[in-house]
Structures are given as C-alpha cells and as structure tokens.
Enzyme design. Structure first.
Site, short mmCIF file in Angstrom:
data_model
loop_
_atom_site.label_atom_id
_atom_site.label_comp_id
_atom_site.label_asym_id
_atom_site.label_seq_id
_atom_site.Cartn_x
_atom_site.Cartn_y
_atom_site.Cartn_z
N ASP A 8 53.63 55.54 61.11
CA ASP A 8 53.91 56.03 59.77
C ASP A 8 52.60 56.61 59.23
OD1 ASP A 8 55.40 56.37 57.34
OD2 ASP A 8 54.37 54.61 56.54
N ASP A 10 51.72 57.47 55.28
CA ASP A 10 51.25 57.05 53.97
C ASP A 10 51.11 55.53 53.87
OD1 ASP A 10 51.28 59.72 53.06
OD2 ASP A 10 53.44 59.58 52.77
#
Length: 224
Positions: A8, A10
C-alpha cells in the site's frame, strides 16, 4: 520460484496520505476554491478513516477537480507537488524495505486506492514500475474527463485488481512461492488475508487489533 511483494502507499510507504495532501497542495497554490475544497476534502478523509468512504464518489470528486485543467498544466503542478510535498516525505527505511524485496528478485508492486495521476510519479520515485491504482478516464487528447475508468482499487477490489494485473503479466497468484502485502489500513484486510505474509505496517488502531488477533507481524517504519 519468484515471490510477490505488494505495498500500500499512503501511511505505509509514505508517512502521509498523498491524495489528501494533493488536495491541500491545490488549495495552497490557489488551483481550487480553498474553503469549499478543504471542506469536502476533510469530509472524505474523515470518512476514509472511519471506513465509510464511497470510493467512486470520492474518486470522481477528485478527478473532477483534475478535469478542470489541461494535462500539461496538471503535470507541471504535479512536478511542483513532488518537489514540495512527496520527496521530503520519503523515508530511507521505506526505500530500503522496497529495495530489499527487489534485490531478492521478488515481483514488487504498489497497490493503492489513490488515483494513478497522483501516484504514478510517486511509484517511480520508489523505483517501482508496477502500480495498481484507480485509473482516470481520459479523452482523445489525453486530458482527464473527471470520471473513473473501471472500478475502484480499494477494499476487496484490491484482490480483484491484483489478479487482473497478474493475469496481464501471464502469471497466477497461486504460482508464487510466497506473497507479502504491507498495509496500514483495516480497509486492506481482504488482501492482507489472501497473502501468505501479511504485514500490518504503521497500522491504524483497528488494523493493529486485528493483526494481533491473527498473529500477523506489526512493522513501524516512521517511529524514529
């Protein structure tokens, strides 16, 4: 046998939310109405943190903002955003984690709910050529239309998009010797539950609790 490592973006590889910060950047440079955009952006960010965000509604809000500008102007703004916001936020420990998997010969990709316009240059900054992200629709001149092409790359959708990406590469998930996924968010529990090595990375309280119940490792990249 090749292994798979997915990240991922953020609050996982970055200590910030690139989508939210892009909105704040647009406000700072006067590209959008400051009061209205900040209000909507804050609302959507709160919904994301609470797990109630409608991804299509948010993406088309964000992409509608981008559609106001020709692509050349958008690209110039994004270069400034990279210099002022993203590059100072990239941490050596996150870079090292990505390189460690690359040096091991793993297939490495970033999979994010944030749209491709915002995240593609960030993936390049991490040296990752494979990006799975929400795709903006474009017109014949390459300008963004404000609509989403395809489906969101969030929640259970990350699992579907991962399989579709591997299929384009002529690969199957089942053929990897091992698979890692690093994420901070409870929204990513569907994909974390699929891989052989889920890693709760800089996890939210909700994900940390779930990871502890499941015996998943916790990794903190930004504590020092």
């Amino acid at each position: 046998m090749t292994n798979l490592a997915l990240f991922d973006l953020d609050h996982t590889l970055l200590p910030i939310d690139s989508d939210y910060e892009w909105g704040q950047f647009l406000v700072r440079i006067g590209a959008v109405d400051a009061a209205e955009y900040a209000r909507r952006n804050d609302e959507f960010f709160a919904q994301y943190q609470a797990g109630t965000l409608d991804p299509v509604e948010y993406l088309e809000f964000a992409l509608g903002t981008l559609a106001r500008y020709p692509r050349r102007e958008l690209d110039a703004m994004h270069q400034q955003y990279m210099r002022e916001v993203i590059e100072p936020a990239i941490r050596p420990r996150a870079q090292y984690l990505v390189r460690r998997h690359q040096d091991a010969g793993d297939l490495v990709g970033i999979i994010t709910a944030t749209n491709r316009f915002v995240t593609e240059p960030i993936a390049r900054a991490f040296g990752v050529p494979h990006l799975i992200a929400a795709t903006p629709a474009v017109d014949a001149q390459g300008n963004l239309t404000g609509k989403l092409a395809g489906t969101p790359t969030s929640g259970p959708g990350k699992v579907d998009h991962m399989h579709a990406w591997l299929d384009k590469l002529g690969m199957r998930f089942e053929d990897f010797g091992s698979s890692h996924f690093y994420s901070d968010s409870h929204n990513d529990i569907p994909l974390l539950s699929v891989v052989s090595h889920p890693v709760a990375t800089n996890p939210s309280a909700k994900l940390a609790a779930h990871a502890s119940e499941q015996g998943w490792p916790l990794l903190h990249l930004f504590n020092d």
